[in-house]
Scaffold this motif. Structure first.
Motif, mmCIF file in Angstrom:
data_model
loop_
_atom_site.group_PDB
_atom_site.id
_atom_site.type_symbol
_atom_site.label_atom_id
_atom_site.label_comp_id
_atom_site.label_asym_id
_atom_site.label_seq_id
_atom_site.Cartn_x
_atom_site.Cartn_y
_atom_site.Cartn_z
ATOM 1 N N ASP A 120 28.774 2.301 9.248
ATOM 2 C CA ASP A 120 29.190 0.997 8.719
ATOM 3 C C ASP A 120 28.060 -0.035 8.835
ATOM 4 O O ASP A 120 27.934 -0.933 7.993
ATOM 5 N N GLU B 134 30.935 6.652 12.823
ATOM 6 C CA GLU B 134 31.478 5.826 11.742
ATOM 7 C C GLU B 134 31.004 4.381 11.874
ATOM 8 O O GLU B 134 30.675 3.726 10.871
ATOM 9 N N ARG C 11 35.710 -0.947 15.447
ATOM 10 C CA ARG C 11 35.178 -1.162 14.101
ATOM 11 C C ARG C 11 33.720 -1.603 14.114
ATOM 12 O O ARG C 11 33.061 -1.630 13.074
#
Length: 232
Positions: free
Chosen positions: A185, A181, A150
């Motif tokens: 972010d 990604e 993440r």
């Protein structure tokens, strides 16, 4: 000295980093996927096994006691991993799952084989479905799962901010997508503009959609071919 970002899961990344450092490069590791074992039922003894990744070898074969069980492996590196676990009946196929199909069909038809593909939860190519479409008895068993990252560590962010990373390596489509990604972010597409992306194959490169400084891919999908690009 070239500084290279390695995005593979940590076990594979460490091995790749050692090779790159031996070539004289500086390496920063930022795993984009975390590999986790899952519980599964061992396939019946009458089924030949298909292994298309080192993770499937390590996590799928650990509880299989019959070391003479027939196994079909994608590429020599995967086969070496299987042999290191003590298995002796290993047939080596070409370097991608798709390229293995003709060999599996020939053996399946001529030897009346049943197949089980030991694999991860995210199938890039469903070998079992293709074999079933050709009339063979084939299924797959999930032996591990991968969780996407993440974010990247503060240290990696600082290196990216400083423009210290010259090359980013990508060995799978999912790793490539996950990295972009993460960058999105963070709101830092400028990180991509300063780096060259080097990919294992065209399929991996096609998953990179951001404004990279440049993109290259290996003609033959092997780590040796990837490292030769970096070396140049």
């Amino acid at each position: 000295m070239t500084t290279i970002l390695v995005t593979r899961p940590i076990d594979e990344a460490t091995l790749t980093a050692e090779k790159l450092e031996a070539m004289g490069h500086s390496v920063i590791i930022a795993p984009m996927l975390q590999v986790e074992a899952v519980s599964f039922e061992i396939p019946d003894e009458n089924r030949s096994l298909i292994i298309t990744s080192k993770n499937a070898a390590r996590l799928g074969l650990v509880n299989i006691g019959n070391k003479a069980r027939p196994i079909f492996a994608v590429g020599e590196k995967t086969a070496d991993e299987i042999r290191a676990l003590g298995f002796t009946n290993v047939t080596v196929g070409p370097g991608t799952a798709r390229q293995m199909i003709p060999m599996l069909l020939e053996c399946g038809i001529s030897e009346k084989r049943k197949y089980t593909h030991l694999c991860g939860s995210n199938l890039a190519y469903n070998i079992a479905a293709v074999l079933r479409d050709e009339g063979l008895d084939a299924d797959h068993t999930v032996t591990y799962q991968t969780q996407p990252a993440r974010s990247v560590s503060i240290g990696v962010q600082e290196a990216l901010d400083a423009g210290e990373i010259d090359v980013a390596l990508f060995y799978s489509p999912r790793t490539a997508t996950t990295f972009e990604e993460v960058v999105a972010d963070h709101g830092r597409s400028d990180w991509l503009r300063q780096m060259k992306a080097v990919c294992l194959s065209t399929r991996v490169a096609d998953n990179l959609l951001g404004p990279w400084k440049s993109k290259e891919y290996a003609i033959i999908p092997t780590e040796k071919a990837v490292l030769s690009i970096v070396g140049n």
